[in-house]
Design a protein around this motif. Sequence first.
Motif, PDB file in Angstrom:
ATOM      1  N   LEU A 126       0.833  -1.205   0.000  1.00 47.83           N
ATOM      2  CA  LEU A 126       0.000   0.000   0.000  1.00 47.83           C
ATOM      3  C   LEU A 126       0.867   1.254   0.000  1.00 47.83           C
ATOM      4  CD1 LEU A 126      -2.749  -1.048   2.583  1.00 47.83           C
ATOM      5  CD2 LEU A 126      -3.085  -0.621   0.142  1.00 47.83           C
ATOM      6  N   ARG A 127       1.891   1.258   0.839  1.00 46.20           N
ATOM      7  CA  ARG A 127       2.792   2.415   0.931  1.00 46.20           C
ATOM      8  C   ARG A 127       3.517   2.640  -0.400  1.00 46.20           C
ATOM      9  NH1 ARG A 127       5.656   0.840   4.864  1.00 46.20           N
ATOM     10  NH2 ARG A 127       4.398   1.872   6.429  1.00 46.20           N
ATOM     11  N   ALA A 128       3.996   1.551  -1.006  1.00 47.79           N
ATOM     12  CA  ALA A 128       4.736   1.671  -2.268  1.00 47.79           C
ATOM     13  C   ALA A 128       3.852   2.269  -3.367  1.00 47.79           C
ATOM     14  CB  ALA A 128       5.276   0.308  -2.690  1.00 47.79           C
ATOM     15  N   ILE A 129       2.607   1.827  -3.462  1.00 43.73           N
ATOM     16  CA  ILE A 129       1.693   2.358  -4.487  1.00 43.73           C
ATOM     17  C   ILE A 129       1.431   3.837  -4.223  1.00 43.73           C
ATOM     18  CG2 ILE A 129      -0.689   2.260  -5.367  1.00 43.73           C
ATOM     19  CD1 ILE A 129       0.947  -0.079  -6.386  1.00 43.73           C
ATOM     20  N   ARG A 130       1.187   4.188  -2.973  1.00 46.17           N
ATOM     21  CA  ARG A 130       0.926   5.596  -2.630  1.00 46.17           C
ATOM     22  C   ARG A 130       2.130   6.458  -2.994  1.00 46.17           C
ATOM     23  NH1 ARG A 130       2.750   8.326   1.487  1.00 46.17           N
ATOM     24  NH2 ARG A 130       3.099   6.559   2.870  1.00 46.17           N
ATOM     25  N   GLN A 131       3.332   5.990  -2.630  1.00 47.32           N
ATOM     26  CA  GLN A 131       4.540   6.762  -2.907  1.00 47.32           C
ATOM     27  C   GLN A 131       4.818   6.855  -4.402  1.00 47.32           C
ATOM     28  OE1 GLN A 131       7.299   4.706  -0.321  1.00 47.32           O
ATOM     29  NE2 GLN A 131       6.939   6.140   1.354  1.00 47.32           N
ATOM     30  N   GLN A 132       4.529   5.792  -5.157  1.00 51.28           N
ATOM     31  CA  GLN A 132       4.708   5.834  -6.610  1.00 51.28           C
ATOM     32  C   GLN A 132       3.833   6.915  -7.228  1.00 51.28           C
ATOM     33  OE1 GLN A 132       3.891   1.953  -8.219  1.00 51.28           O
ATOM     34  NE2 GLN A 132       5.703   1.038  -7.283  1.00 51.28           N
ATOM     35  N   GLN A 133       2.703   7.184  -6.593  1.00 54.06           N
ATOM     36  CA  GLN A 133       1.792   8.201  -7.112  1.00 54.06           C
ATOM     37  C   GLN A 133       2.121   9.587  -6.571  1.00 54.06           C
ATOM     38  OE1 GLN A 133      -2.304   6.950  -6.947  1.00 54.06           O
ATOM     39  NE2 GLN A 133      -1.851   5.104  -8.103  1.00 54.06           N
ATOM     40  N   GLU A 165     -11.758  -0.730  -2.382  1.00 56.84           N
ATOM     41  CA  GLU A 165     -12.001   0.712  -2.517  1.00 56.84           C
ATOM     42  C   GLU A 165     -10.683   1.480  -2.632  1.00 56.84           C
ATOM     43  OE1 GLU A 165     -14.572   1.900   0.713  1.00 56.84           O
ATOM     44  OE2 GLU A 165     -16.083   0.410   0.150  1.00 56.84           O
ATOM     45  N   LEU A 166      -9.684   1.070  -1.868  1.00 53.42           N
ATOM     46  CA  LEU A 166      -8.362   1.718  -1.966  1.00 53.42           C
ATOM     47  C   LEU A 166      -7.749   1.476  -3.340  1.00 53.42           C
ATOM     48  CD1 LEU A 166      -6.301   1.318   1.340  1.00 53.42           C
ATOM     49  CD2 LEU A 166      -6.638   3.389   0.009  1.00 53.42           C
ATOM     50  N   ALA A 167      -7.867   0.264  -3.838  1.00 56.36           N
ATOM     51  CA  ALA A 167      -7.342  -0.049  -5.171  1.00 56.36           C
ATOM     52  C   ALA A 167      -8.013   0.844  -6.208  1.00 56.36           C
ATOM     53  CB  ALA A 167      -7.564  -1.528  -5.496  1.00 56.36           C
ATOM     54  N   ASP A 168      -9.316   1.006  -6.091  1.00 55.80           N
ATOM     55  CA  ASP A 168     -10.059   1.871  -7.010  1.00 55.80           C
ATOM     56  C   ASP A 168      -9.572   3.318  -6.882  1.00 55.80           C
ATOM     57  OD1 ASP A 168     -12.176   2.247  -8.958  1.00 55.80           O
ATOM     58  OD2 ASP A 168     -13.262   3.288  -7.355  1.00 55.80           O
ATOM     59  N   PHE A 169      -9.387   3.778  -5.662  1.00 58.32           N
ATOM     60  CA  PHE A 169      -8.899   5.138  -5.428  1.00 58.32           C
ATOM     61  C   PHE A 169      -7.527   5.352  -6.071  1.00 58.32           C
ATOM     62  CE2 PHE A 169      -6.241   7.952  -2.781  1.00 58.32           C
ATOM     63  CZ  PHE A 169      -6.901   9.153  -2.992  1.00 58.32           C
ATOM     64  N   TYR A 170      -6.629   4.368  -5.922  1.00 53.89           N
ATOM     65  CA  TYR A 170      -5.289   4.481  -6.499  1.00 53.89           C
ATOM     66  C   TYR A 170      -5.274   4.166  -7.997  1.00 53.89           C
ATOM     67  CZ  TYR A 170      -3.155   4.795  -1.818  1.00 53.89           C
ATOM     68  OH  TYR A 170      -2.768   5.183  -0.564  1.00 53.89           O
ATOM     69  N   GLY A 171      -6.377   3.597  -8.507  1.00 54.85           N
ATOM     70  CA  GLY A 171      -6.447   3.268  -9.931  1.00 54.85           C
ATOM     71  C   GLY A 171      -5.590   2.075 -10.319  1.00 54.85           C
ATOM     72  N   VAL A 172      -5.507   1.096  -9.414  1.00 50.88           N
ATOM     73  CA  VAL A 172      -4.716  -0.107  -9.681  1.00 50.88           C
ATOM     74  C   VAL A 172      -5.581  -1.343  -9.414  1.00 50.88           C
ATOM     75  CG1 VAL A 172      -2.530   1.014  -9.050  1.00 50.88           C
ATOM     76  CG2 VAL A 172      -3.779  -0.277  -7.317  1.00 50.88           C
ATOM     77  N   PRO A 173      -5.252  -2.472 -10.041  1.00 57.88           N
ATOM     78  CA  PRO A 173      -5.979  -3.714  -9.721  1.00 57.88           C
ATOM     79  C   PRO A 173      -5.718  -4.114  -8.263  1.00 57.88           C
ATOM     80  CG  PRO A 173      -4.565  -3.997 -11.666  1.00 57.88           C
ATOM     81  CD  PRO A 173      -4.243  -2.665 -11.073  1.00 57.88           C
ATOM     82  N   VAL A 174      -6.693  -4.720  -7.635  1.00 60.05           N
ATOM     83  CA  VAL A 174      -6.538  -5.170  -6.245  1.00 60.05           C
ATOM     84  C   VAL A 174      -5.299  -6.051  -6.098  1.00 60.05           C
ATOM     85  CG1 VAL A 174      -7.586  -6.516  -4.366  1.00 60.05           C
ATOM     86  CG2 VAL A 174      -8.999  -5.009  -5.744  1.00 60.05           C
ATOM     87  N   ALA A 175      -5.032  -6.885  -7.095  1.00 61.25           N
ATOM     88  CA  ALA A 175      -3.882  -7.796  -7.032  1.00 61.25           C
ATOM     89  C   ALA A 175      -2.564  -7.041  -6.846  1.00 61.25           C
ATOM     90  CB  ALA A 175      -3.820  -8.654  -8.286  1.00 61.25           C
ATOM     91  N   GLU A 176      -2.492  -5.792  -7.322  1.00 58.97           N
ATOM     92  CA  GLU A 176      -1.264  -4.992  -7.162  1.00 58.97           C
ATOM     93  C   GLU A 176      -1.022  -4.628  -5.699  1.00 58.97           C
ATOM     94  OE1 GLU A 176       1.279  -3.941  -9.232  1.00 58.97           O
ATOM     95  OE2 GLU A 176       0.355  -5.445 -10.507  1.00 58.97           O
ATOM     96  N   LEU A 177      -2.070  -4.647  -4.898  1.00 58.83           N
ATOM     97  CA  LEU A 177      -1.932  -4.293  -3.485  1.00 58.83           C
ATOM     98  C   LEU A 177      -1.597  -5.494  -2.611  1.00 58.83           C
ATOM     99  CD1 LEU A 177      -4.932  -1.813  -3.092  1.00 58.83           C
ATOM    100  CD2 LEU A 177      -2.549  -1.291  -3.606  1.00 58.83           C
TER     101      LEU A 177
END
Length: 163
Positions: free
Chosen positions: A12-19, A56-68
């Motif tokens: 979760l942190r990595a996806i947030r930071q990538q954005q 919902e977080l995956a949708d917010f970040y615009g990534v597939p759930v599997a990425e999280l």
Amino acid sequence: MGDYAKALGGKLRAIRQQQGLSLHGVEQKSGGRWKAVVVGSYERGDRAVTVQKLAELADFYGVPVAELLPEGRIPSGSEPATKIVINLERLQQLPADKVGPLARYAAAIQSQRGDYNGKVLSIRAEDLRSLAIIYDMSPGELTDQLIEWGVLPPEARPGNPVG
């Protein structure tokens, strides 16, 4: 919380930071839907995230759930937790077009360790997973290939007793 929650939090942190978002940035961008303190507790693994919230977080970040989700499972004994021993002498006998990436990886590890005995090299299961990515195979497929090449002994297959 356990290792899985911490691994999930790391994703979760990595996806947030990538954005390019801070925790407060998430709160602002979501219009207060996602509180910084809540997202931070998910990321630290201090708070369990439900499947619904994760979706919902995956949708917010615009990534597939599997990425999280963390890669695979937390090691459970089906993969050897011990070191994997590569036969360097056999590796040197194989064509470079087949084993080039493995040979370069082994040489880099030898250089890092200052270990030039030249006969065998112990690597971790994590190294095998990295090599599998390089070879575009699963770790199991790469293990089978390395056994076929004679670089690993047959007992290196997951599930076989390591002794």
